[in-house]
Design a protein around this motif. Structure first.
Motif, mmCIF file in Angstrom:
data_model
loop_
_atom_site.group_PDB
_atom_site.id
_atom_site.type_symbol
_atom_site.label_atom_id
_atom_site.label_comp_id
_atom_site.label_asym_id
_atom_site.label_seq_id
_atom_site.Cartn_x
_atom_site.Cartn_y
_atom_site.Cartn_z
ATOM 1 N N UNK A 30 50.063 128.304 -43.418
ATOM 2 C CA UNK A 30 51.400 128.606 -43.374
ATOM 3 C C UNK A 30 51.547 129.836 -44.277
ATOM 4 N N UNK A 31 52.546 130.500 -43.895
ATOM 5 C CA UNK A 31 53.077 131.624 -44.646
ATOM 6 C C UNK A 31 54.419 131.979 -44.233
ATOM 7 N N UNK A 150 53.837 127.977 -58.337
ATOM 8 C CA UNK A 150 54.857 127.110 -58.075
ATOM 9 C C UNK A 150 54.358 126.057 -57.059
ATOM 10 N N UNK A 151 53.607 126.459 -55.784
ATOM 11 C CA UNK A 151 53.289 125.643 -54.938
ATOM 12 C C UNK A 151 51.914 124.770 -55.261
ATOM 13 N N UNK A 152 50.964 125.189 -56.099
ATOM 14 C CA UNK A 152 49.527 124.416 -56.185
ATOM 15 C C UNK A 152 50.233 123.202 -57.381
ATOM 16 N N UNK A 153 50.897 123.207 -58.128
ATOM 17 C CA UNK A 153 51.215 122.158 -59.061
ATOM 18 C C UNK A 153 51.860 120.840 -58.155
ATOM 19 N N UNK A 154 52.448 121.493 -57.030
ATOM 20 C CA UNK A 154 53.336 120.321 -56.292
ATOM 21 C C UNK A 154 52.221 119.648 -55.168
ATOM 22 N N UNK A 155 51.307 120.867 -54.945
ATOM 23 C CA UNK A 155 50.040 120.165 -54.037
ATOM 24 C C UNK A 155 49.157 119.145 -54.815
ATOM 25 N N UNK A 156 49.034 119.598 -55.957
ATOM 26 C CA UNK A 156 48.056 118.858 -56.711
ATOM 27 C C UNK A 156 48.664 117.291 -57.210
ATOM 28 N N UNK A 157 49.919 117.519 -57.173
ATOM 29 C CA UNK A 157 50.506 116.148 -57.502
ATOM 30 C C UNK A 157 50.698 115.365 -56.066
ATOM 31 N N UNK A 158 50.639 115.730 -55.018
ATOM 32 C CA UNK A 158 50.801 115.101 -54.009
ATOM 33 C C UNK A 158 49.383 114.797 -53.460
ATOM 34 N N UNK A 159 48.464 115.484 -53.519
ATOM 35 C CA UNK A 159 47.156 115.338 -52.780
ATOM 36 C C UNK A 159 45.983 115.162 -53.611
ATOM 37 N N UNK A 160 45.922 115.282 -54.902
ATOM 38 C CA UNK A 160 45.095 114.708 -55.800
ATOM 39 C C UNK A 160 43.653 115.035 -55.376
ATOM 40 N N UNK A 161 43.075 116.429 -55.091
ATOM 41 C CA UNK A 161 41.881 116.557 -54.628
ATOM 42 C C UNK A 161 40.842 116.158 -55.627
ATOM 43 N N UNK A 189 57.390 125.091 -49.367
ATOM 44 C CA UNK A 189 58.100 126.493 -49.131
ATOM 45 C C UNK A 189 59.358 126.300 -49.447
ATOM 46 N N UNK A 190 60.161 125.221 -49.016
ATOM 47 C CA UNK A 190 61.678 125.186 -49.326
ATOM 48 C C UNK A 190 61.762 125.435 -50.804
ATOM 49 N N UNK A 191 60.861 124.576 -51.468
ATOM 50 C CA UNK A 191 61.145 124.582 -53.112
ATOM 51 C C UNK A 191 60.655 126.024 -53.868
ATOM 52 N N UNK A 192 59.580 126.623 -53.271
ATOM 53 C CA UNK A 192 59.049 127.964 -54.005
ATOM 54 C C UNK A 192 60.185 128.713 -53.550
ATOM 55 N N UNK A 193 60.902 128.818 -52.395
ATOM 56 C CA UNK A 193 61.976 129.785 -51.913
ATOM 57 C C UNK A 193 62.706 129.981 -53.177
ATOM 58 N N UNK A 194 63.081 128.662 -53.584
ATOM 59 C CA UNK A 194 64.275 128.660 -54.515
ATOM 60 C C UNK A 194 64.016 129.401 -55.905
ATOM 61 N N UNK A 195 62.769 129.584 -56.169
ATOM 62 C CA UNK A 195 62.275 130.338 -57.493
ATOM 63 C C UNK A 195 61.578 131.555 -57.188
ATOM 64 N N UNK A 200 60.524 133.892 -48.815
ATOM 65 C CA UNK A 200 61.865 133.559 -48.120
ATOM 66 C C UNK A 200 61.967 134.045 -46.741
ATOM 67 N N UNK A 201 63.199 133.954 -46.029
ATOM 68 C CA UNK A 201 63.630 134.282 -44.906
ATOM 69 C C UNK A 201 62.900 133.286 -43.776
#
Length: 223
Positions: A30-31, A150-161, A189-195, A200-201
């Motif tokens: 996704x992008x 912003x995105x990688x810490x969220x993914x690390x928390x959720x997926x724990x590779x 992406x909804x979260x990253x768009x805020x910061x 966006x868009x």
């Protein structure tokens, strides 16, 4: 300019963010669709995702001219491969080709930060993440671009590779179902768009599985 944008020049086109998640039998790439230079939005509907083969999709963030030159080169190399071998490249083969291409230009590198997603020869999802000079790694998930911090810490928390240093080696694919992975991508992406002002868009989501490739779209904030 905030700390998370420290590595991004205000004169870069097409900052934005790219994400890929590999599953047991699928891959989600996704992008966002914003193309900008500094504080100027050049396009709100620009695709950062390029299909290189039936089972390999490339998402890139960075300088637009270099990204287009890189994609054109990879497409030409893949066409030559098809004529010589009468088949398409697998995703791991495309990953090695991309690494070689970036490393060949290491002294005058493409200003492009790439994440490659697809299916391997066994039908498992695979994600390869890169730096600008071709160093790459197969991972379960990855993010690139101005929003990646912003995105990688969220993914690390959720997926724990699992750590690649663990022995015996553990499979890197994520435990999520395809629909759960898509929902997670939309959430990050909804979260990253805020910061992140460069993200966006709109959001373009490409899903690869045994049935082929399909695309989904979602609106993001436009300011």
């Amino acid at each position: 300019m905030t700390k998370e944008h420290a590595n991004w020049s205000p004169y870069d086109n097409n900052g934005g963010s790219c994400v890929a998640i590999a599953g047991a039998d699928y891959c989600v790439v996704a992008a966002d669709t914003r193309m900008s230079t500094g504080y100027n939005v050049l396009s709100r509907d620009y695709s950062k995702i390029c299909k290189l083969a039936d089972k390999a999709v490339l998402a890139s963030s960075g300088f637009q001219a270099d990204i287009k030159a890189l994609q054109k080169h990879l497409a030409a190399r893949h066409l030559i491969y098809q004529h010589q071998h009468n088949k398409q490249m697998s995703c791991p083969a495309v990953a090695q080709l991309l690494s070689n291409t970036l490393y060949y230009k290491r002294f005058f590198p493409y200003y492009a930060f790439n994440v490659l997603g697809g299916l391997d020869t066994e039908g498992k999802g695979c994600v390869f993440t890169y730096d600008a000079v071709g160093s790459y790694e197969r991972v379960g998930y990855s993010a690139q671009g101005s929003g990646s911090t912003l995105i990688m810490p969220f993914l690390d928390n959720q997926l724990k590779s699992p750590s690649p240093l663990l022995l015996p080696a553990q499979d890197a694919v994520t435990p999520l179902t395809e629909s759960e992975a898509i929902d997670l991508v939309k959430t990050v992406f909804a979260s990253a768009t805020e910061r992140d002002i460069y993200t966006g868009d709109g959001l373009e989501v490409v899903v690869l599985n045994r049935d082929g490739i399909r695309r989904e779209y979602m609106e993001l904030r436009k300011d």
